[in-house]
Design a protein around this motif. Structure first.
Motif, PDB file in Angstrom:
ATOM      1  N   PRO A 102       0.820  -1.215   0.000  1.00  0.00           N
ATOM      2  CA  PRO A 102       0.000   0.000   0.000  1.00  0.00           C
ATOM      3  C   PRO A 102       0.851   1.261   0.000  1.00  0.00           C
ATOM      4  CG  PRO A 102       0.065  -0.973   2.195  1.00  0.00           C
ATOM      5  CD  PRO A 102       0.797  -1.914   1.290  1.00  0.00           C
ATOM      6  N   SER A 103       0.401   2.286  -0.694  1.00  0.00           N
ATOM      7  CA  SER A 103       1.103   3.567  -0.678  1.00  0.00           C
ATOM      8  C   SER A 103       0.150   4.622  -0.134  1.00  0.00           C
ATOM      9  CB  SER A 103       1.593   3.927  -2.089  1.00  0.00           C
ATOM     10  OG  SER A 103       0.852   4.992  -2.628  1.00  0.00           O
ATOM     11  N   PRO A 104       0.689   5.755   0.301  1.00  0.00           N
ATOM     12  CA  PRO A 104      -0.203   6.813   0.810  1.00  0.00           C
ATOM     13  C   PRO A 104      -0.933   7.564  -0.281  1.00  0.00           C
ATOM     14  CG  PRO A 104       2.110   7.449   1.079  1.00  0.00           C
ATOM     15  CD  PRO A 104       2.107   6.088   0.466  1.00  0.00           C
ATOM     16  N   TYR A 105      -0.549   7.334  -1.531  1.00  0.00           N
ATOM     17  CA  TYR A 105      -1.055   8.158  -2.609  1.00  0.00           C
ATOM     18  C   TYR A 105      -2.262   7.514  -3.263  1.00  0.00           C
ATOM     19  CZ  TYR A 105       3.748   9.753  -1.962  1.00  0.00           C
ATOM     20  OH  TYR A 105       4.931  10.183  -1.432  1.00  0.00           O
ATOM     21  N   ILE A 145      11.856   2.787  -2.282  1.00  0.00           N
ATOM     22  CA  ILE A 145      13.100   2.359  -1.629  1.00  0.00           C
ATOM     23  C   ILE A 145      13.379   3.135  -0.348  1.00  0.00           C
ATOM     24  CG2 ILE A 145      14.272   1.392  -3.654  1.00  0.00           C
ATOM     25  CD1 ILE A 145      15.753   4.056  -3.957  1.00  0.00           C
ATOM     26  N   ASP A 146      12.521   4.098  -0.038  1.00  0.00           N
ATOM     27  CA  ASP A 146      12.760   4.895   1.165  1.00  0.00           C
ATOM     28  C   ASP A 146      11.415   5.417   1.673  1.00  0.00           C
ATOM     29  OD1 ASP A 146      15.249   6.420   2.575  1.00  0.00           O
ATOM     30  OD2 ASP A 146      13.478   7.711   2.551  1.00  0.00           O
ATOM     31  N   PRO A 147      11.216   5.436   2.990  1.00  0.00           N
ATOM     32  CA  PRO A 147       9.919   5.916   3.512  1.00  0.00           C
ATOM     33  C   PRO A 147       9.651   7.393   3.243  1.00  0.00           C
ATOM     34  CG  PRO A 147      11.448   5.365   5.307  1.00  0.00           C
ATOM     35  CD  PRO A 147      12.095   4.908   4.032  1.00  0.00           C
ATOM     36  N   SER A 148      10.647   8.109   2.720  1.00  0.00           N
ATOM     37  CA  SER A 148      10.386   9.503   2.346  1.00  0.00           C
ATOM     38  C   SER A 148       9.722   9.606   0.978  1.00  0.00           C
ATOM     39  CB  SER A 148      11.679  10.321   2.352  1.00  0.00           C
ATOM     40  OG  SER A 148      12.534   9.936   1.287  1.00  0.00           O
ATOM     41  N   LEU A 149       9.653   8.507   0.250  1.00  0.00           N
ATOM     42  CA  LEU A 149       8.949   8.478  -1.038  1.00  0.00           C
ATOM     43  C   LEU A 149       8.405   7.062  -1.233  1.00  0.00           C
ATOM     44  CD1 LEU A 149       8.258  10.265  -3.506  1.00  0.00           C
ATOM     45  CD2 LEU A 149      10.236   9.248  -4.641  1.00  0.00           C
ATOM     46  N   PRO A 150       7.371   6.719  -0.446  1.00  0.00           N
ATOM     47  CA  PRO A 150       6.921   5.323  -0.361  1.00  0.00           C
ATOM     48  C   PRO A 150       6.007   4.931  -1.508  1.00  0.00           C
ATOM     49  CG  PRO A 150       5.695   6.670   1.180  1.00  0.00           C
ATOM     50  CD  PRO A 150       6.619   7.594   0.445  1.00  0.00           C
TER      51      PRO A 150
END
Lengths: 394, 394
Positions: free
Chosen positions: A209-212, A221-226
């Protein structure tokens, strides 16, 4: 330096846009639009600049802060928004529409003070409604972007090497795309959704799942751009879904293609075939006047008949739409969703992306960008749609 | 699925940030912060998600819309902002600070209604002030990004091939950077400035004015993104300034290096040398307590002594700063500008970029990212600074 020409749009293109905008202004009780958003300024001038556009029923004023290289026959150079009142009679602007859904709160407060108004309305619906109907000039730009992205996608099997990760393949696609003239920037209306150059989803990562509010997720690859590729190695038995940036002209196209690594299950092929059929069915049904919600339901019904409804647009987290307008930004009008009140119109450019997630295999399906004609939708994204093996040339 | 851990920050990192935020809240008369901006949410959780953070003097509430995979021990799942009032007593929140400089007007109206408040303040200054002081954890992330970008920059001469355009070189740098883990996304606070993966400026294109408040301009290849490389072929006698995306960890680094193609003029070498000297002088002078404006003036004075003031930070269009904070975004506090009221503090991370444009040659100079220690600034960006020939290995 010789002054640069400021407005880069063909005259008839701008005239068509202004005609529509002024009609919507009248319908929504706005006498003036105050435009500060980059996407909207680009729509009205064909360029990005620092400054503002004011549209009234009879005039267009371009106030430019930077760059300062334009002729003062075309623009009014200012240093700050407060100087606008030195140049035009702001009390005569009537009821002004600001971009209330986009511009920061403090900017609106500042603009409304500078223009001496406290009773203002929302310009966003007017601009979104106008931008939903593409002009011939805009369609030609989207066509160019579509052809370029199709050329890149045709090369994807040649970019693949055994043992590659999703990121490594994505980087090669990005490189080819940039060498074909891709501008790199991915414009999304609103501040919440962020994306670099799109995504390559391999195997089960597609269902992370993504926030978008995108059709498919992916961990990133990083929680700053999930979102998107997460470093998964491309192994036989998985699918590789490619949905990357199509901005070659200031106007985006949106295209997804899915490739198979080795043998994948019959279910995956069947779901992929269904995606193509849904695209074709919507394209045929999507004549001007059709309700966008009906097109969503057409797609949803086909997934129910096929027993794939619970795999449609994700599984762990399902997206609630099957298509969206595309233009300067990736998320324009109309929206093909169950509760959409949009009606398909001549000149809409719409991406349709019926996608499925198959456990243990990955994401399948295609996405195409279409322009709405009197007879239905014409497909602009022409790379082959079948799920080809990554080791075959297309 | 097993629930994911929501807050990814080390405990002492979050505690330090909250301590500072609450001190600034008290100083500015805010009882509560309501955080919706991605950068600020990432600062407080180590991840990007769809939802909101509420910070009071004693508590932190995480309201999450998407993804829904987190444990309800850690977060409160909601579908819309209006549901917050079902979970906490919003009347007890006191005076709330919203992100008035960043959040759209209509969002603020909606949030303030949902939280039953009409007397609200601005959270942005509090968040910007806290973000200006990096924690040990944040500095380690910027260090990682700096080392990765330095590794990429060391390879630039090996990427160059005779006859390449600026874009072609940039694409190779982007590719190497992405293969080293670059996330691609370039976060800039505010909506006006846009950038893809940074810029490569060759020859006179460096002095083409851009609409953005960047140190150098460049035309870009399309008026929809008028910045950076414009397709210029890299020819002997010109410089190649590389200033590309340093986001490998969610935290950015900012580094510029300049290369020479063939022989360039002595003036270009002298101005490049002056840039390195200005960096060193500012780094030495920039102890905690120094005024940021004094550091700008130190740089400006050095350019006057050298007779290069009219080439400093551009020529046709000069930028009005020589340095800026870097962190989650590229434009954080402090700002090293003539009228800046910022004061250098322990833990600031600052990019210093004294750049010059030399007619007929191009841009020269370096940019380094530093962390402020008790003894001055420590340089984090360690690729060689001399203007090397593109055909030499570094």
């Amino acid at each position: 330096m010789k002054p640069y020409v400021f407005n880069l749009l063909p005259e008839d293109d701008l005239a068509e846009k202004l005609g529509r905008i002024r009609r919507y202004m009248a319908e929504t009780g706005l006498d003036t639009l105050f435009i500060a958003d980059n996407g909207n300024k680009y729509y009205l001038t064909g360029r990005i600049f620092s400054g503002y556009i004011i549209v009234t029923a009879s005039e267009v004023f371009s106030f430019v802060k930077r760059p300062t290289c334009f002729s003062e026959d075309e623009v009014i150079l200012i240093r700050k928004v407060e100087e606008i009142a030195d140049h035009i009679n702001v009390r005569a602007l009537g009821r002004i529409g600001f971009e209330l859904s986009q511009s920061p709160y403090n900017d609106i407060v500042r603009y409304s003070k500078a223009l001496l108004t406290s009773d203002f309305g929302n310009a966003d619906a007017v601009m979104m409604a106008s931008r939903a109907i593409k002009t011939t000039y805009e369609i030609s730009k989207i066509r160019t972007s579509s052809d370029a992205l199709s050329a890149v996608y045709r090369k994807i099997p040649s970019m693949y090497q055994e043992g590659m990760s999703d990121i490594e393949l994505q980087v090669e696609i990005e490189r080819q795309s940039r060498l074909h003239g891709n501008l790199g920037i991915f414009r999304i209306i609103g501040q919440e959704m962020e994306l670099n150059m799109g995504s390559v989803l391999v195997g089960d990562n597609a269902d992370n799942p993504s926030p978008y509010d995108f059709a498919m997720g992916g961990s990133g690859i990083d929680p700053s751009l999930p979102v998107g590729a997460d470093g998964t190695i491309i192994r036989p038995g998985s699918t590789v879904m490619v949905d990357t940036n199509g901005n070659f002209t200031g106007y985006m196209t949106d295209m997804t293609r899915t490739f198979a690594c080795g043998e994948v299950s019959d279910t995956a092929y069947a779901a992929h075939r269904l995606s193509i059929e849904i695209c074709e069915a919507i394209a045929k049904a999507g004549v001007p006047g059709t309700k966008a919600a009906d097109l969503y339901n057409l797609a949803a019904d086909m997934t129910v008949s096929a027993g794939l409804a619970d795999r449609f647009m994700g599984h762990n987290s399902q997206a609630g739409f099957v298509g969206h307008g595309v233009g300067i930004a990736i998320n324009e009008w109309p929206v093909l969703a169950p509760r959409s009140r949009d009606v398909i119109a001549l000149g809409n450019v719409i991406a349709i992306e019926p996608k499925f997630v198959i456990d243990g295999v990955g994401a399948v399906g295609v996405e195409n960008t279409y322009v709405v004609t009197a007879n239905g939708m014409e497909k602009l994204t022409r790379a082959p749609e079948d799920m080809l093996r990554l080791d075959e040339e297309i």
